[in-house]
Design a protein around this motif. Structure first.
Motif, PDB file in Angstrom:
ATOM      1  N   LEU A  85     124.075  74.391  83.796  1.00 33.42           N
ATOM      2  CA  LEU A  85     123.195  75.012  82.816  1.00 33.42           C
ATOM      3  C   LEU A  85     123.785  76.341  82.373  1.00 33.42           C
ATOM      4  N   THR A  86     123.439  76.723  81.158  1.00 33.90           N
ATOM      5  CA  THR A  86     123.761  78.066  80.674  1.00 33.90           C
ATOM      6  C   THR A  86     122.433  78.763  80.434  1.00 33.90           C
ATOM      7  N   VAL A  87     122.263  79.920  81.065  1.00 27.31           N
ATOM      8  CA  VAL A  87     121.008  80.658  80.926  1.00 27.31           C
ATOM      9  C   VAL A  87     121.278  81.988  80.241  1.00 27.31           C
ATOM     10  N   LYS A 127     127.640  74.020  80.674  1.00 29.72           N
ATOM     11  CA  LYS A 127     128.169  75.339  81.053  1.00 29.72           C
ATOM     12  C   LYS A 127     129.006  75.880  79.901  1.00 29.72           C
ATOM     13  N   PHE A 128     128.526  76.954  79.277  1.00 30.54           N
ATOM     14  CA  PHE A 128     129.215  77.546  78.139  1.00 30.54           C
ATOM     15  C   PHE A 128     129.560  78.999  78.442  1.00 30.54           C
ATOM     16  N   GLU A 129     130.804  79.209  78.840  1.00 29.30           N
ATOM     17  CA  GLU A 129     131.246  80.570  79.111  1.00 29.30           C
ATOM     18  C   GLU A 129     131.504  81.284  77.788  1.00 29.30           C
ATOM     19  N   ALA A 130     131.624  82.603  77.847  1.00 32.89           N
ATOM     20  CA  ALA A 130     131.727  83.426  76.639  1.00 32.89           C
ATOM     21  C   ALA A 130     132.840  82.968  75.698  1.00 32.89           C
ATOM     22  N   ALA A 131     134.009  82.656  76.255  1.00 32.69           N
ATOM     23  CA  ALA A 131     135.136  82.243  75.402  1.00 32.69           C
ATOM     24  C   ALA A 131     134.797  80.986  74.606  1.00 32.69           C
ATOM     25  N   ILE A 177     125.859  91.247  79.232  1.00 29.35           N
ATOM     26  CA  ILE A 177     126.780  90.905  80.326  1.00 29.35           C
ATOM     27  C   ILE A 177     127.030  89.403  80.231  1.00 29.35           C
ATOM     28  N   ALA A 178     128.297  89.026  80.138  1.00 29.78           N
ATOM     29  CA  ALA A 178     128.636  87.604  79.985  1.00 29.78           C
ATOM     30  C   ALA A 178     129.253  87.044  81.265  1.00 29.78           C
ATOM     31  N   GLY A 185     126.124  76.637  87.103  1.00 22.70           N
ATOM     32  CA  GLY A 185     126.226  77.017  85.698  1.00 22.70           C
ATOM     33  C   GLY A 185     126.673  78.451  85.518  1.00 22.70           C
ATOM     34  N   VAL A 186     126.198  79.050  84.430  1.00 30.95           N
ATOM     35  CA  VAL A 186     126.610  80.418  84.099  1.00 30.95           C
ATOM     36  C   VAL A 186     125.431  81.163  83.475  1.00 30.95           C
ATOM     37  N   ILE A 187     125.408  82.477  83.717  1.00 33.33           N
ATOM     38  CA  ILE A 187     124.343  83.331  83.178  1.00 33.33           C
ATOM     39  C   ILE A 187     124.964  84.346  82.225  1.00 33.33           C
TER      40      ILE A 187
END
Length: 197
Positions: A85-87, A127-131, A177-178, A185-187
């Motif tokens: 998940l991306t939160v 999961k979607f990281e900043a890049a 904050i990324a 997942g990622v926050i």
């Protein structure tokens, strides 16, 4: 007789060295096994040490309002799930921007479904990281729309290098904050609460 004594001494010495060699070999095997087991335990503990999204949020005092809201909305299990998940996680300061009394009202049991709707509006499957988010925005003429878990959509864009979220009502929030990693997942911390229709 002298030859017999010499032979006996040599035989005993041979047995002694053979047993020492065997003991050394056994010791090496034990040490290798212990090292392998210790490495395995460390690898397992490293996996266990990375908390879930809820665990990460609970471990950061800037998300105490969010954690309280997640508990009140009965979403702990959902956000502790396998994911990914991306939160987009509002900080305490983000919740403080809401009109006075809003958070207290949302935390009431009778408003559980409304609160759950707002919170799931901040969650995207995958999961979607900043890049990846920035690439998606740039590849789609400066705007990228994502579907949230509550069924609504959020539009992502860039402003001075910062990712901006625009909600269904035209309200905006900035990622402050990324890429806070979690096991499922990622926050991305955001500075305002976004609202569904």
């Amino acid at each position: 007789m002298k030859i017999l004594k010499t032979f006996t001494v040599l035989a005993v010495a041979g047995l002694f060295f053979a047993s020492c060699g065997e003991a050394k070999k056994n010791t090496e095997e034990v040490v290798e096994t212990e090292v392998a087991e210790a490495s395995e335990e460390m690898a397992m503990s490293e996996v266990q040490e990375t908390p879930t999204i809820v665990g990460v949020a609970a471990g950061n005092e800037n998300f105490s309002t969010l954690v309280a809201a997640v508990k009140a909305a009965d979403l702990v299990d959902a956000l502790n799930g396998e994911g990914p998940l991306t939160v987009f996680a509002p900080t305490n300061a983000a919740f403080a921007k809401l009109p006075e009394g809003t958070v207290a009202t949302l935390l009431m049991p009778e408003n559980k479904s409304t609160l759950a709707g707002i919170l799931t509006y901040h969650v995207v499957a995958g999961k979607f990281e900043a890049a990846a988010v920035i690439d998606a925005i740039n590849s789609n003429e400066g705007k990228f729309t994502v579907d949230t878990l509550n069924g609504g959509q959020i539009t992502l864009s860039l402003n001075d290098g910062n990712v901006i979220l625009t909600d269904a009502n035209g309200g905006t929030s900035t990622v402050v904050i990324a890429d806070v990693a979690a096991s499922n997942g990622v926050i991305h911390a955001i500075d305002s609460v976004v609202m569904p229709k």
